[in-house]
Structures are given as C-alpha cells and as structure tokens.
Design a protein around this motif. Structure first.
Motif, PDB file in Angstrom:
ATOM      1  N   ASN A  71      -4.682   7.785   1.258  1.00  6.08           N
ATOM      2  CA  ASN A  71      -4.816   9.016   0.481  1.00  6.08           C
ATOM      3  C   ASN A  71      -4.557   8.725  -0.994  1.00  6.08           C
ATOM      4  O   ASN A  71      -3.946   7.708  -1.341  1.00  6.08           O
ATOM      5  CB  ASN A  71      -3.890  10.106   1.017  1.00  6.08           C
ATOM      6  N   PRO A  72      -5.060   9.561  -1.912  1.00 12.06           N
ATOM      7  CA  PRO A  72      -4.929   9.284  -3.352  1.00 12.06           C
ATOM      8  C   PRO A  72      -3.481   9.087  -3.802  1.00 12.06           C
ATOM      9  O   PRO A  72      -3.216   8.304  -4.722  1.00 12.06           O
ATOM     10  CB  PRO A  72      -5.555  10.522  -4.005  1.00 12.06           C
ATOM     11  N   GLU A  73      -2.567   9.761  -3.177  1.00 12.09           N
ATOM     12  CA  GLU A  73      -1.164   9.645  -3.575  1.00 12.09           C
ATOM     13  C   GLU A  73      -0.545   8.316  -3.158  1.00 12.09           C
ATOM     14  O   GLU A  73       0.531   7.947  -3.641  1.00 12.09           O
ATOM     15  CB  GLU A  73      -0.351  10.792  -2.972  1.00 12.09           C
ATOM     16  N   GLY A  74      -1.191   7.621  -2.258  1.00  8.18           N
ATOM     17  CA  GLY A  74      -0.675   6.351  -1.776  1.00  8.18           C
ATOM     18  C   GLY A  74       0.498   6.501  -0.841  1.00  8.18           C
ATOM     19  O   GLY A  74       1.358   5.610  -0.781  1.00  8.18           O
ATOM     20  N   THR A  75       0.534   7.606  -0.079  1.00 12.10           N
ATOM     21  CA  THR A  75       1.648   7.844   0.836  1.00 12.10           C
ATOM     22  C   THR A  75       1.276   7.627   2.304  1.00 12.10           C
ATOM     23  O   THR A  75       2.158   7.373   3.123  1.00 12.10           O
ATOM     24  CB  THR A  75       2.157   9.273   0.673  1.00 12.10           C
ATOM     25  N   ARG A  76      -0.014   7.742   2.640  1.00 18.31           N
ATOM     26  CA  ARG A  76      -0.468   7.581   4.022  1.00 18.31           C
ATOM     27  C   ARG A  76      -1.575   6.544   4.096  1.00 18.31           C
ATOM     28  O   ARG A  76      -2.510   6.558   3.303  1.00 18.31           O
ATOM     29  CB  ARG A  76      -0.993   8.901   4.585  1.00 18.31           C
ATOM     30  N   VAL A  77      -1.456   5.652   5.078  1.00 19.60           N
ATOM     31  CA  VAL A  77      -2.487   4.648   5.345  1.00 19.60           C
ATOM     32  C   VAL A  77      -3.073   4.930   6.722  1.00 19.60           C
ATOM     33  O   VAL A  77      -2.328   5.071   7.706  1.00 19.60           O
ATOM     34  CB  VAL A  77      -1.916   3.223   5.293  1.00 19.60           C
ATOM     35  N   SER A  99      -9.833  -0.067   0.512  1.00 20.97           N
ATOM     36  CA  SER A  99      -9.555   1.283   0.013  1.00 20.97           C
ATOM     37  C   SER A  99      -8.629   1.181  -1.191  1.00 20.97           C
ATOM     38  O   SER A  99      -7.925   0.168  -1.363  1.00 20.97           O
ATOM     39  CB  SER A  99      -8.907   2.147   1.104  1.00 20.97           C
ATOM     40  N   LEU A 100      -8.650   2.205  -2.055  1.00 19.56           N
ATOM     41  CA  LEU A 100      -7.833   2.250  -3.271  1.00 19.56           C
ATOM     42  C   LEU A 100      -7.070   3.558  -3.347  1.00 19.56           C
ATOM     43  O   LEU A 100      -7.567   4.613  -2.930  1.00 19.56           O
ATOM     44  CB  LEU A 100      -8.715   2.125  -4.514  1.00 19.56           C
ATOM     45  N   PRO A 142     -20.632 -10.422   2.537  1.00 10.23           N
ATOM     46  CA  PRO A 142     -19.830  -9.276   2.071  1.00 10.23           C
ATOM     47  C   PRO A 142     -19.762  -8.182   3.125  1.00 10.23           C
ATOM     48  O   PRO A 142     -20.671  -8.043   3.959  1.00 10.23           O
ATOM     49  CB  PRO A 142     -20.598  -8.811   0.830  1.00 10.23           C
ATOM     50  N   TYR A 143     -18.673  -7.408   3.066  1.00 10.80           N
ATOM     51  CA  TYR A 143     -18.526  -6.323   4.029  1.00 10.80           C
ATOM     52  C   TYR A 143     -18.041  -5.037   3.360  1.00 10.80           C
ATOM     53  O   TYR A 143     -18.744  -4.044   3.310  1.00 10.80           O
ATOM     54  CB  TYR A 143     -17.566  -6.728   5.154  1.00 10.80           C
ATOM     55  N   GLY A 144     -16.792  -5.032   2.869  1.00 13.49           N
ATOM     56  CA  GLY A 144     -16.240  -3.824   2.266  1.00 13.49           C
ATOM     57  C   GLY A 144     -16.413  -3.796   0.760  1.00 13.49           C
ATOM     58  O   GLY A 144     -16.616  -4.830   0.121  1.00 13.49           O
ATOM     59  N   VAL A 145     -16.323  -2.580   0.161  1.00 15.68           N
ATOM     60  CA  VAL A 145     -16.456  -2.435  -1.282  1.00 15.68           C
ATOM     61  C   VAL A 145     -15.577  -1.287  -1.754  1.00 15.68           C
ATOM     62  O   VAL A 145     -15.433  -0.267  -1.056  1.00 15.68           O
ATOM     63  CB  VAL A 145     -17.931  -2.222  -1.697  1.00 15.68           C
ATOM     64  N   ALA A 146     -14.964  -1.473  -2.930  1.00 17.16           N
ATOM     65  CA  ALA A 146     -14.152  -0.434  -3.570  1.00 17.16           C
ATOM     66  C   ALA A 146     -14.243  -0.623  -5.070  1.00 17.16           C
ATOM     67  O   ALA A 146     -14.410  -1.750  -5.554  1.00 17.16           O
ATOM     68  CB  ALA A 146     -12.695  -0.510  -3.100  1.00 17.16           C
TER      69      ALA A 146
END
Length: 545
Positions: free
Chosen positions: A181-187, A136-137, A88-92
């Motif tokens: 970001n929470p808005e889902g506009t920038r990665v 990420s979420l 395992p590596y990442g977690v969300a």
C-alpha cells in the motif's frame, strides 16, 4: 587487407560529408516513423507509442548519431549495446526511475535516465537476489521484490540499498508477485502455487511491512467469490482497494485490504473484454485498470466497473512497434505513462497519454536531460579505447610491413629480372662476338699470325700448310697438289732440278708478305682463296711468272 582498409577510408569520408551537410540518417525507430497511436484513426487517439527499453544503453548518454555511425563504419561493425535484458518479468517506476526484474540476470535492473545512470540491484553480498519476479513501490520510493526462489520479499531503498526481508521459505508454495500500500504499512504477497498444490496455497499472504510479521491470508483455491486458481498479480488502486488477477478463473477480483470481497469481472474468451491468459495488473490516477494478456499479446484498459475502454498492442514481429510475443507485468507511473514488459522480445514498451507532451512528466524531462548529455569516459573505457587504438596500430603496422614486404619482393624479383636480362644480353653479345670473329677468320685466315688455322710456315721449312695438324705431311715426302676444295698443301716443284737448287735451300728466310687484299679483290665466300694467294706468292718468290 589493403583493399578493405581503403574502402573503410572511403566510407568514412562519405559519412563525414553527410555529417557536415546535415543529411545524417535517423537511427532505427527514430523520428522518421509516423507516430503510432491507439486507437487508430479515425477514432480519437488516447495513447501513443513512445519508446522501448532494451538495455542499459537506454538510460545512459549516447554519442551523436553521426559520430556513432562514423565510428561503427571505421570499426567495420556496429557498436555493441550495454547490458541487455535477458528475461524481464516485473516493472515499477518512481519519478522517472524504471525498475525491471530479470530472472536471467538475477537482479533488478535500475534505469535512471535523468542522471544517465544504470545499475543492478541484488548483486551485493547483502540482499542478494536469486529469482526476482514481481515488483512494487511505496510512496517513498522503496522497492519491494518477490524472490520466488528464496521465497521471501526483499526490500530496498530507491538507490538499491538493501533494507530488510519479509516472509520465510516455509510460508510459501510458489510466490510470484507482491503489492504494497502507498503508506508502506501492508505487504500483499501473491502465492500462485501450482496445479497440484494444496487448496490453501492459492492465496495472498498479508504482512506488516515495518516489522515483517505475518498478519492473515486472503482466499484459497476454488472458483467462488474470494477464491483463486493460479492467481498471478495484485495491486492497490487509488481507491485503496486490492485488485487481483485470478488467472486460472480468467477474471479480476476486488477486495478491501482486510480481505473482504468486493466484486469481480471478466470471463474466458478470445474477444475484446475477455481474458485468455491474464498476467499483470495496474491502475492509474482515475482508477482505470490495465490488464496484460500473454495470449492476446496486448493490454486492455477497463474502467473501475469492468467496462472495456481500449486495447493496445497485438501479436507480431519483433521488429515492429507495439508487437508482442509473451507479455508479462505492467505498471502506470505518476504521469499516466504505461510500461509493459515482453519476455519473448526482451523489452519494456512505454506508451504516453495523448494529453501528455513528449517532454512533460518525470520520464519526459529525464530523457530530455539525457539527450543533452555526452558520455564521459571512465578509466575502464579509456583502457578499452587504448586497447582498440593499439589493436588498430598493430593492424596498420602489419599492413605497412606487408606492403613493404610486397614491395621488397617486387624489387628482388625486378633485380633478378634485370640481372637475368643482362646475363642474357651478355651471352648474346659473346655469342655474336664469337660468330663475328669466326666469320672474319674464315674470310681472312692470315690476319691473326698466332692462329693455328691461319699460320703459314716459311718456304722450305718442310711443314705442311694444312690447318689440321693431325693430317700433316712428312718433309721428305713430296707434297701433291690438292683440289681447291681440300686442305691446302705445299706447292709442287716444276722439276727435280728446281727442287735441288742451292738458292732455294740456302736462301735466307724472308718475312711473309702482306697478303691483305681489298674487298674488291676478295673471292666469293666458300672458295680456297687463302690457299691460292699463298701459292701465287710463293711462285713469285721462286721466279715463276
């Protein structure tokens, strides 16, 4: 084999007795262990170790502990766990659903304890993953996965359905993580690059999350403000700022989302508050920072100004709680629970704030619901159960057949023994009969008239009374009296005139007299008693006194 079978039955009965008496042992890591809190007493506790995730079984209904132990005892082995974590590596985490990337399985493992479900994301033909790493979420629960092999960001909805991809292979050197970001506009795609990479590759690449267009870069290789050296991870805080783990420079750097440098903190070292090998970063609702360190074997908690508040965990054995070998990424859910991945021990450890009750929050309620569920058998499970039952039946049949064979073998052996005993007895009886007959014949030779040894010819027949035919004496020859120890011979006439008397030669044959004598008249064993009796009888017929 039979011995082992009977022992299993005995153990099963013991387990059933324990079940009925309510004395079932708590499973490993269960409630019989004291609560592990941080910091340890006498300091006021802030976090408590809650549980670990090792496999798909940790989000699926389980049989009761007693039933599971009983089945394991009857089967002679422990039940095999579900799909275990490979590397395992990442977690969300989103509302009780836990996502863990695994570079061995080449998928994101989705744990949904509230519904008792487990699935893998990235296994379908569309949206296939090759080497998933950072996760990420956004606020809607959409999942963003950095695939370091295909070198792009893969986007899925919360159920794992593929939506789109962001970035191109030629735009990255060695991508490792992602933040949205929470808005889902920038990665914000983290390009770790490598020790020999060009300076421009140690950077964060920013994309429009809706259409995938590239927007701008943040940073380059160096040790100045806003520069990176082998950066590892990034996250967006509650304050909207971008927090970046600058691994090679052993520090945390803070930026605005447009790339403007804000501040930094941290230094290299082995002491608390210092970094040796920082890996992952996360923030909570109060904007505290959680940083995992692969060298320290723990995670440290800082406030927004970079002051150390607490450290949790340590390096240690796999069998102990809150012990680590190679920590990786970290995250904090909506309720304040902390999730840290350990690649070395193949697990995700979960910590609960002391202020949060065990059954509270999304994950607490999810596991409370899971605890009330019972496994439902799918057709595959039913087939497996039938196969197991058939295997047991075959084994039982073999045991019965083996028992019958053993019994049959014993019966055959017993029959042979009885027959051999009877044969031996018959042989002994026959031998005893022969010996008895021989003894009687020796004691009374006239009893059996057909016997060659006991037959006595009539007087004047000219035949010898010697039982040995080969030693017979001719009739013309006058027999001579033998000593008592020798074979009997015809009695000798007293004179020649007596031998020529007509009465003797012309006398009719007289039946042989009964020479049977009583036991009191029988001579001692070993004498020629028969010869003497015949001689006396013949003398009586001839007129001798």
């Amino acid at each position: 084999m039979m011995y082992s079978f009977f022992w299993r039955i005995l153990l099963a009965c013991t387990a059933l007795h324990l079940l009925l008496s309510g004395c079932v042992t708590t499973p490993k890591g269960g409630g019989d262990l004291p609560e592990l809190v941080f910091p340890s007493p006498p300091d006021q506790a802030r976090f408590a170790y809650e549980r670990s995730i090792f496999s798909s079984a940790d989000s699926q209904p389980k049989e009761s502990t007693a039933t599971s132990e009983l089945k394991s005892m009857l089967a002679g082995k422990s039940e095999v766990a579900g799909e275990v974590l490979g590397k395992p590596y990442g977690v969300a985490v989103y509302k009780g659903v836990v996502f863990v990337s695994d570079t061995v399985h080449r998928s994101v493992m989705r744990f949904d304890p509230a519904r008792g479900l487990f699935s893998e994301i990235g296994k379908k033909e569309t949206g296939t993953l090759m080497k998933p790493m950072g996760l990420s979420l956004d606020a809607k629960g959409n999942l963003y996965v950095m695939d370091s092999t295909s070198k792009r960001v893969m986007v899925y909805n919360n159920e794992g359905d593929f939506l789109r991809s962001i970035g191109k292979r030629e735009e990255f050197e060695h991508p490792s993580s992602v933040a949205v970001n929470p808005e889902g506009t920038r990665v914000f795609a983290v390009d770790t690059a490598g020790p020999r990479s060009q300076p421009e590759f140690h950077r964060i690449r920013v994309y429009d999350a809706t259409n995938g267009n590239f927007l701008y870069d943040i940073g380059r290789r160096g040790d100045g403000d806003g520069e990176f050296n082998l950066l590892r991870d990034a996250t967006i805080g509650k304050d909207g700022l971008l927090y970046v783990v600058d691994g090679g420079n052993f520090r945390i750097q803070v930026f605005k989302q447009d790339g403007t440098f804000v501040k930094k903190f941290g230094e290299v070292g082995r002491h608390l508050g210092q970094f040796a090998r920082p890996k992952g970063i996360a923030t909570d609702s109060q904007n505290n920072l959680y940083v995992s360190d692969a060298s320290h074997g723990n995670f440290q908690i800082f406030n927004k100004d970079g002051q150390l508040l607490l450290f949790v965990g340590d390096r240690g054995k796999e069998t102990e709680r809150a012990k680590y070998l190679l920590p990786a990424m970290i995250t904090v859910d909506e309720d304040g629970r902390v999730y840290m991945v350990d690649q070395g021990y193949h697990k995700v450890d979960i910590y609960r704030p002391i202020s949060l009750n065990t059954k509270d929050g999304f994950l607490g309620k999810a596991y409370e619901t899971l605890g009330k569920m019972r496994p439902t058998k799918t057709p595959k499970d039913a087939a497996a159960t039938k196969d197991a039952a058939a295997t047991k039946d075959v084994a039982a049949t073999k045991d019965v057949a083996a028992t019958k064979d053993v019994a049959a073998t014993k019966d055959v052996a017993a029959t042979k023994d009885v027959a051999a005993t009877k044969d031996a007895a018959a042989t002994k009886d026959a031998a005893a009969t022969k010996e008895t007959a021989a003894t009687k014949e020796t004691a009374n030779p006239e009893k059996a008239p057909n016997s060659k040894d006991a037959a006595t010819p009539p007087a004047g027949s000219g035949q010898s009374a010697n039982p040995k035919p080969a030693a017979a004496t001719p009739a013309a020859q006058a027999p001579t009296a033998s000593p008592p120890a020798q074979a009997p011979a015809a009695p000798k006439a007293s004179s020649s005139s007596e031998a020529a008397q007509p009465a003797v030669s012309a006398a009719p044959q007289v039946p042989a007299p009964n020479l049977q004598v009583s036991d009191s008249e029988k001579p001692a064993s070993g004498t020629n008693s028969g010869v003497q009796l015949r001689k006396d009888a013949k003398m009586k017929r001839l007129g001798e006194p």
